[in-house]
Design an enzyme around this catalytic site. Structure first.
Site, PDB file in Angstrom:
ATOM      1  N   ASN A 132       0.823  -1.207   0.000  1.00  0.00           N
ATOM      2  CA  ASN A 132       0.000   0.000   0.000  1.00  0.00           C
ATOM      3  C   ASN A 132       0.858   1.257   0.000  1.00  0.00           C
ATOM      4  OD1 ASN A 132      -2.468  -1.313  -0.057  1.00  0.00           O
ATOM      5  ND2 ASN A 132      -2.671  -1.375   2.168  1.00  0.00           N
ATOM      6  N   GLU A 238      -8.159   0.104   5.899  1.00  0.00           N
ATOM      7  CA  GLU A 238      -7.590   1.243   5.196  1.00  0.00           C
ATOM      8  C   GLU A 238      -6.381   0.841   4.355  1.00  0.00           C
ATOM      9  OE1 GLU A 238      -9.194   3.870   5.080  1.00  0.00           O
ATOM     10  OE2 GLU A 238     -10.545   3.649   6.787  1.00  0.00           O
ATOM     11  N   CYS A 239      -6.258   1.495   3.207  1.00  0.00           N
ATOM     12  CA  CYS A 239      -5.125   1.232   2.322  1.00  0.00           C
ATOM     13  C   CYS A 239      -3.958   2.160   2.605  1.00  0.00           C
ATOM     14  CB  CYS A 239      -5.547   1.389   0.866  1.00  0.00           C
ATOM     15  SG  CYS A 239      -5.979   3.081   0.413  1.00  0.00           S
ATOM     16  N   GLY A 240      -4.163   3.129   3.491  1.00  0.00           N
ATOM     17  CA  GLY A 240      -3.101   4.059   3.830  1.00  0.00           C
ATOM     18  C   GLY A 240      -3.360   5.477   3.382  1.00  0.00           C
ATOM     19  N   LEU A 241      -4.209   5.661   2.380  1.00  0.00           N
ATOM     20  CA  LEU A 241      -4.479   7.009   1.872  1.00  0.00           C
ATOM     21  C   LEU A 241      -5.171   7.875   2.907  1.00  0.00           C
ATOM     22  CD1 LEU A 241      -5.697   6.354  -1.786  1.00  0.00           C
ATOM     23  CD2 LEU A 241      -3.422   6.982  -0.989  1.00  0.00           C
TER      24      LEU A 241
END
Length: 244
Positions: A132, A238-241
């Site tokens: 990610n 969450e993907c990190g964004l």
């Protein structure tokens, strides 16, 4: 509160900044999504973008914002592993709404990543986090810098996951204002808006998907599953964004 004053929030100490953000979030909580967008377009710094995954219900925020700002840059982070249906949906919506689409990717191609690191998504939470970071977080950070972004619209909602149910309407991350106009919308309200405005949903919605990301870390929604369990093998949402 004037636009000039809001723009200078970043110059204040943390306590004063947080107090002002609390006041603004209270104000925004009494607004409709359309009013939040109008307020943000008028009061927040004017280098403004919106991000979109072009996921299942992404048409809602796109429609709400482009009605008021048709030329707003729409940032897409392309991992190279999106579903074919997603790429087709992106092309369709870009042509239909004449979107000012800005696509950003990792500097390392997906094939090269697999040659160098293997299939990171099969290497547990650490592998997923690393994947990610190089495919989503780093390209987004580059996009924000490249476009000199000051205000970021995103379509997160409280009911999407536990990690999102305490998010504020307005926050400041690394000096950038982040506004979530449909934060309090329910799934039913989303469906009603799509129907009332004759908007398109992602092609995979009718195939049992409630959320769509990369092909290798997205599952169909099965009875008894939470929406967040359809992503990243249930290890995270969450993907990190949108993480701090």
């Amino acid at each position: 509160m004037s636009k000039f004053y809001i723009e200078n929030i970043n110059l204040l100490n943390s306590e004063k900044k947080n107090n002002i953000l609390s006041e603004l979030n209270l104000l925004l909580s009494n607004y409709s999504a359309e009013e939040r967008i109008s307020w943000a377009l008028s009061h927040l710094p004017h280098t403004q973008i919106m991000s979109s995954s072009f996921g299942i219900q992404s048409t809602v925020l796109l429609h709400l914002i482009i009605k008021k700002k048709p030329d707003i840059p729409v940032i897409l982070i392309d991992t190279g592993y999106l579903f074919p249906e997603t790429y087709n949906f992106i092309d369709f919506l870009t042509n239909k709404f004449h979107l000012n689409l800005k696509v950003f990717r990792s500097t390392i191609s997906s094939a090269w990543q697999e040659a160098r690191y293997g299939k990171l998504w099969e290497k547990g939470i650490e592998g997923i986090d690393f994947y990610n970071n190089i495919n989503k977080v780093q390209p987004m950070n580059f996009a924000l810098n490249e476009l000199s972004v000051q205000t970021w619209f995103a379509g997160l909602r409280h009911d999407q996951s536990k990690s999102r149910n305490l998010l504020p309407y307005l926050s400041i991350k690394k000096g950038i204002f982040k506004i979530l106009p449909i934060l309090d919308w329910s799934k039913d309200k989303i469906k009603d808006y799509l129907k009332e405005n004759n908007l398109d949903t992602h092609p995979l919605y009718n195939n049992g998907y409630s959320s769509v990301g990369d092909t290798h870390t997205t599952k169909k929604h099965m009875p008894g599953m939470l929406e967040e369990e359809t992503r990243f093998f249930g290890l995270k949402r969450e993907c990190g964004l949108h993480e701090n």
